[in-house]
Design a protein around this motif. Sequence first.
Motif, PDB file in Angstrom:
ATOM      1  N   ARG A 106       0.837  -1.208   0.000  1.00  0.00           N
ATOM      2  CA  ARG A 106       0.000   0.000   0.000  1.00  0.00           C
ATOM      3  C   ARG A 106       0.868   1.253   0.000  1.00  0.00           C
ATOM      4  O   ARG A 106       0.586   2.218  -0.694  1.00  0.00           O
ATOM      5  CB  ARG A 106      -0.951   0.003   1.197  1.00  0.00           C
TER       6      ARG A 106
ATOM      7  N   ASP B   2       3.904   1.458  -1.158  1.00  0.00           N
ATOM      8  CA  ASP B   2       4.519   1.548  -2.481  1.00  0.00           C
ATOM      9  C   ASP B   2       3.531   2.113  -3.500  1.00  0.00           C
ATOM     10  O   ASP B   2       3.895   2.949  -4.326  1.00  0.00           O
ATOM     11  CB  ASP B   2       4.999   0.171  -2.953  1.00  0.00           C
ATOM     12  N   LEU B   3       2.286   1.668  -3.428  1.00  0.00           N
ATOM     13  CA  LEU B   3       1.271   2.171  -4.344  1.00  0.00           C
ATOM     14  C   LEU B   3       1.029   3.660  -4.129  1.00  0.00           C
ATOM     15  O   LEU B   3       0.850   4.407  -5.099  1.00  0.00           O
ATOM     16  CB  LEU B   3      -0.042   1.395  -4.185  1.00  0.00           C
ATOM     17  N   ARG B   4       1.038   4.088  -2.873  1.00  0.00           N
ATOM     18  CA  ARG B   4       0.865   5.522  -2.591  1.00  0.00           C
ATOM     19  C   ARG B   4       2.013   6.333  -3.179  1.00  0.00           C
ATOM     20  O   ARG B   4       1.810   7.404  -3.734  1.00  0.00           O
ATOM     21  CB  ARG B   4       0.764   5.756  -1.087  1.00  0.00           C
ATOM     22  N   ARG B   5       3.227   5.808  -3.043  1.00  0.00           N
ATOM     23  CA  ARG B   5       4.391   6.506  -3.598  1.00  0.00           C
ATOM     24  C   ARG B   5       4.314   6.582  -5.121  1.00  0.00           C
ATOM     25  O   ARG B   5       4.598   7.615  -5.716  1.00  0.00           O
ATOM     26  CB  ARG B   5       5.685   5.822  -3.175  1.00  0.00           C
ATOM     27  N   VAL B   6       3.925   5.476  -5.739  1.00  0.00           N
ATOM     28  CA  VAL B   6       3.806   5.454  -7.202  1.00  0.00           C
ATOM     29  C   VAL B   6       2.721   6.437  -7.650  1.00  0.00           C
ATOM     30  O   VAL B   6       2.909   7.201  -8.591  1.00  0.00           O
ATOM     31  CB  VAL B   6       3.497   4.028  -7.705  1.00  0.00           C
ATOM     32  N   ARG B   7       1.583   6.415  -6.956  1.00  0.00           N
ATOM     33  CA  ARG B   7       0.494   7.331  -7.301  1.00  0.00           C
ATOM     34  C   ARG B   7       0.952   8.782  -7.156  1.00  0.00           C
ATOM     35  O   ARG B   7       0.688   9.615  -8.022  1.00  0.00           O
ATOM     36  CB  ARG B   7      -0.709   7.063  -6.412  1.00  0.00           C
ATOM     37  N   ALA B   8       1.622   9.085  -6.057  1.00  0.00           N
ATOM     38  CA  ALA B   8       2.109  10.447  -5.836  1.00  0.00           C
ATOM     39  C   ALA B   8       3.093  10.855  -6.933  1.00  0.00           C
ATOM     40  O   ALA B   8       3.063  11.996  -7.409  1.00  0.00           O
ATOM     41  CB  ALA B   8       2.767  10.563  -4.464  1.00  0.00           C
ATOM     42  N   ARG B   9       3.921   9.926  -7.335  1.00  0.00           N
ATOM     43  CA  ARG B   9       4.902  10.233  -8.376  1.00  0.00           C
ATOM     44  C   ARG B   9       4.219  10.469  -9.731  1.00  0.00           C
ATOM     45  O   ARG B   9       4.564  11.396 -10.460  1.00  0.00           O
ATOM     46  CB  ARG B   9       5.908   9.106  -8.492  1.00  0.00           C
ATOM     47  N   VAL B  10       3.247   9.620 -10.059  1.00  0.00           N
ATOM     48  CA  VAL B  10       2.513   9.774 -11.321  1.00  0.00           C
ATOM     49  C   VAL B  10       1.773  11.109 -11.338  1.00  0.00           C
ATOM     50  O   VAL B  10       1.804  11.839 -12.335  1.00  0.00           O
ATOM     51  CB  VAL B  10       1.544   8.594 -11.543  1.00  0.00           C
ATOM     52  N   VAL B  11       1.115  11.437 -10.240  1.00  0.00           N
ATOM     53  CA  VAL B  11       0.394  12.709 -10.165  1.00  0.00           C
ATOM     54  C   VAL B  11       1.383  13.869 -10.262  1.00  0.00           C
ATOM     55  O   VAL B  11       1.112  14.869 -10.928  1.00  0.00           O
ATOM     56  CB  VAL B  11      -0.457  12.785  -8.884  1.00  0.00           C
TER      57      VAL B  11
ATOM     58  N   ALA C 211      -4.885  13.962  -5.528  1.00  0.00           N
ATOM     59  CA  ALA C 211      -3.851  12.998  -5.138  1.00  0.00           C
ATOM     60  C   ALA C 211      -3.808  12.909  -3.641  1.00  0.00           C
ATOM     61  O   ALA C 211      -3.542  11.981  -3.011  1.00  0.00           O
ATOM     62  CB  ALA C 211      -2.498  13.417  -5.672  1.00  0.00           C
TER      63      ALA C 211
END
Length: 116
Positions: A16, A18-27, A116
């Motif tokens: 979870r 890691d997914l938050r970090r990826v989402r934050a990076r994509v945004v 985000a």
Amino acid sequence: MTEDVSTSAHEGGMRRADLRRVRARVVGVLITAVRWGGTACAALLAIHVVLTVGGANPDNGITRFMAKWADPLALGFQDLFTPDDPKLAVLLNYGIAALFWLIATSMAAKILRAIA
């Protein structure tokens, strides 16, 4: 047996995070792209204004290129004001269009950041 359960729960928490970090990076990348796009549109419009008001040769390739791209980027602002002086018309209409791009992209970036 309890080690397996705690390890599994720990791994789920890690996923979870890691997914938050990826989402934050994509945004973050999306926000950057939106800002750069809006800034590029505003810059093209501003350059068109400077070239027109400054009296640049309308037959020059750079001047034609800027005018060609400025028209669709003006988004209907081209004829918002119709003063007698054509240079003033370009200054007002394309200048307002450039400000619109900066404000709209700033608002879009804030909305994306809030989502985000």
